[in-house]
Design a protein around this motif. Sequence first.
Motif, mmCIF file in Angstrom:
data_model
loop_
_atom_site.group_PDB
_atom_site.id
_atom_site.type_symbol
_atom_site.label_atom_id
_atom_site.label_comp_id
_atom_site.label_asym_id
_atom_site.label_seq_id
_atom_site.Cartn_x
_atom_site.Cartn_y
_atom_site.Cartn_z
ATOM 1 N N PRO A 27 57.404 8.773 -80.121
ATOM 2 C CA PRO A 27 56.788 7.554 -80.684
ATOM 3 C C PRO A 27 55.815 6.933 -79.693
ATOM 4 O O PRO A 27 55.837 7.236 -78.502
ATOM 5 C CB PRO A 27 58.000 6.640 -80.889
ATOM 6 N N ASP A 28 54.935 6.054 -80.191
ATOM 7 C CA ASP A 28 54.094 5.277 -79.290
ATOM 8 C C ASP A 28 54.994 4.345 -78.474
ATOM 9 O O ASP A 28 56.121 4.043 -78.861
ATOM 10 C CB ASP A 28 53.083 4.452 -80.083
ATOM 11 N N TRP A 29 54.458 3.871 -77.363
ATOM 12 C CA TRP A 29 55.264 3.028 -76.501
ATOM 13 C C TRP A 29 54.425 1.874 -75.972
ATOM 14 O O TRP A 29 53.199 1.893 -76.048
ATOM 15 C CB TRP A 29 55.854 3.838 -75.331
ATOM 16 N N ALA A 30 55.119 0.884 -75.427
ATOM 17 C CA ALA A 30 54.462 -0.274 -74.831
ATOM 18 C C ALA A 30 55.177 -0.605 -73.533
ATOM 19 O O ALA A 30 56.409 -0.543 -73.454
ATOM 20 C CB ALA A 30 54.506 -1.465 -75.772
ATOM 21 N N ALA A 31 54.414 -0.949 -72.520
ATOM 22 C CA ALA A 31 54.971 -1.241 -71.206
ATOM 23 C C ALA A 31 55.011 -2.742 -70.953
ATOM 24 O O ALA A 31 54.056 -3.458 -71.260
ATOM 25 C CB ALA A 31 54.154 -0.560 -70.113
#
Length: 495
Positions: A27-31
């Motif tokens: 999946p896409d991710w966010a930091a």
Amino acid sequence: MTDILWTADDVAAACNGRRPGVAATQPDWAATGVSIDSRTVAPGDLFIPLKGPNFDGHAFVAQALEKGAAGAVVADIPAGLEQDGRLVKVDDTMAALEDLGRVGRLNATGKVIAVTGSVGKTGTKEALKVALESQGKTFATIGSLNNHWGVPLSLSRFPADSRFGVFELGMNHAGEIGPLSRMVRPDVAIITTVEAVHLEFFASVEAIADAKAEIFEGMDPSGTAILPRDNAHFSRLLAAARTQGLHVLTFGADPSADGRLLDLVGEPAGSRVRADIAGHIVEYRLTLPGRHHAINSLAVLLAVKAAGGDVAQAAAALGGLAAIKGRGQRSTVALPGGDITLIDESYNASPVSVKAAAGVLGQAAVAPKGRRIAALGDMRELGEQSADLHAGVAPALVAAGCDLLFCCGPHMRHLFNAVPPAMQGAHAADSAALAPLLAAAVRPGDVVMVKGSAGSRMGLVVDALKALDSKNDKINPQGTTAAMNGGEPRDHNAL
């Protein structure tokens, strides 16, 4: 709720990277954070492995991901992660970190303040954070992340919706601050002072002033420079700021200063300050003793004004400023029969900062049978003037009422020989040899101040004294440490 700093696509766009595993089922991710040290990676961080002469962070990418890193920027894809959607592939991870820093600064909407100077950078940066954070969301450099990797790392962590951002810029060679300033692009810049620090790498103190003035290179003409009016090199700094077209504010005890010290009442563990800040009288208390802290607080309040903050509110907030580990943090060490007070100034040292620390030792409250003891390690990077600069600290120790001097290192031998014989406690080859000598000599009621350049490793002396504590270590509330970035490489530009 934790801020999302970077999405996967944002990272790729900022550093011209590609996502080799994007077609996979990842999946896409966010930091929510950025780290360059696998030892301190937190869940949600973006991990950026750097390559150095003795290490390559790429060896720890898999470990960082296992610890919960949201993603990683890599130049070399580790085996087994070829199709991992958490990776962003770039040509050079250091360049990618710089790109993320620049984009982080571009996205910011608040006022940015940068701080440099021969001494007092980190303390001033921390004071700005305390002064501003009650007036809006405030981000500040953690610890002393003030060099070529620390500044872009800090910018990459800068939330775009912050009202204020505070960044520390350091150097020990000419030409190092200019690129950092162009990256930070400060609206307000403070130069705390110009002193004989890093002389090994400069022809003169005037050359150090020119190097500090590089902080103006990244500023627009609408920016404000805040300069030390009492400093011997003020005119040189003023000319550099005016060449850049900047508005100039000054601080100090000089009658012409915009931020002027009117009265200072020293206390054993603090000071009471009365000042004129651009025509407005303010009175406030600092929990950090020493005239140098009071003078730098004037620069802080001028910066608050220049950034659009409330000066009176900021002055009141400074009463909550705590000492930083290694920079004045106080501990009480319990011995059989009584306590000693330990003043930890072990992070770094220069002639001017050691003299200031001597003044703090002189103000410290001592029990009836107690003594004021200075434990000092070599001051490094002083070049051909090292012997004279070390010996030149002696009058400050005498004026402070120092009873005993314990010191270590070849350069400190010059200071040891310069103090009165009655003050000569012991001299040792290094901190490891000095620590047991001092630990055996202290007695209840003593106040001990420990200081030295980072390479002198005076933290060993601090640890040896704390190990004497019969009740385990107790940190004085006034010495509560500020957040530090423990696992990341320690910067040599602390002062």
